[in-house]
Design an enzyme around this catalytic site. Structure first.
Site, PDB file in Angstrom:
ATOM      1  CB  CYS A 143       6.581 -10.619  15.538  1.00 13.38           C
ATOM      2  SG  CYS A 143       7.901 -10.882  16.746  1.00 13.38           S
ATOM      3  CG  HIS A 200       7.110  -5.991  15.137  1.00  6.20           C
ATOM      4  ND1 HIS A 200       5.830  -6.251  15.551  1.00  6.20           N
ATOM      5  CD2 HIS A 200       7.903  -6.843  15.828  1.00  6.20           C
ATOM      6  CE1 HIS A 200       5.833  -7.203  16.476  1.00  6.20           C
ATOM      7  NE2 HIS A 200       7.087  -7.572  16.663  1.00  6.20           N
ATOM      8  CD  GLU A 213       3.754  -4.147  13.714  1.00  4.35           C
ATOM      9  OE1 GLU A 213       4.234  -4.738  12.729  1.00  4.35           O
ATOM     10  OE2 GLU A 213       4.010  -4.470  14.898  1.00  4.35           O
TER      11      GLU A 213
END
Ligand code: MN
Length: 229
Positions: A107, A206, A208
């Protein structure tokens, strides 16, 4: 030996506070790396020490980057800016770019990698498609198309995935030696990577927060590359 993956973090200067979501450290641990959160520092020589200490660097998400750093005046849609974090991360990214040490940007981190290479950003996406979802963080809200023969396609092993989206800025012009390697349906850049063969990869979503194998494969690739750099 587990490779040490330095992870940049948020710096709320007015609150004297560093912070980072645990998704990042958990993802590096799950991939077999040793996460090390890097505090923003003003000292140029300390930044170089941190860089040397790490086998790979993960540039985390966060607020907006000062457009002055890519040669633009600030639009009124510009969000919160952290000048010290900007400077620290750009220095780390330039060292990664120059050395070839593995770097993954997420990001804001994707945007940092692009600016460090001389690229620019769209300061506020004006299109009709949603890129700042209100759905849960692990829910994929839009597709991306991945260029074949890219580093990203070699990692995820497919040309289309669904991703989450929490950004109001995006890459405009890619940096020298970089190539945009994934696009959303509305043409917004969703990933950028080195054209020189080094592991210097930024993704606008994202991973993660996601639970799919595509996302895990990104962290696995970073850790694996960092073992052998
Ligand atoms: Mn998006």
């Amino acid at each position: 030996m587990q490779p040490v993956i330095g992870i940049t973090c948020n710096y709320k200067q007015t609150e004297n506070l560093f912070c980072l979501r645990d998704y990042y450290t958990d993802s590096i641990c799950a991939a077999g790396g040793l996460p090390l959160i890097l505090p923003v520092t003003r000292a140029v020589d300390l930044c170089a020490e941190y860089f040397t200490l790490c086998d790979g660097i993960l540039f985390s998400g966060g607020g907006d980057i000062d457009p002055y750093l890519f040669g633009k005046a600030a639009d009124k849609e510009l969000g919160e800016v952290s000048p010290l974090r900007d400077a620290f991360e750009l220095q780390l990214a330039r060292m990664a770019l120059a050395s070839g040490k593995p770097a993954l940007g997420i990001c804001r981190g994707c945007q940092v990698l692009n600016i460090a290479a001389g690229g620019t950003l769209v300061q506020d996406i004006k299109g009709e498609r949603l890129h700042d979802q209100k759905a849960p963080r692990d829910y994929p809200i839009h597709d991306i198309l991945i260029k074949s023969d890219s580093l990203l396609s070699s990692i995820v092993q497919t040309d289309r995935i669904r991703v989450n989206s929490f950004h109001h800025q995006a890459i405009d012009r890619e940096g020298e030696s970089l190539a945009i390697c994934a696009l959303a349906g509305d043409g917004i850049a969703e990933a950028v990577e080195s054209r020189t063969g080094s592991f210097y990869l930024g993704v606008q979503w994202h991973p993660e927060c996601m639970k799919d194998d595509y996302s895990r494969s990104l962290f696995a690739a970073l850790v694996e590359k960092s073992k052998h750099f």
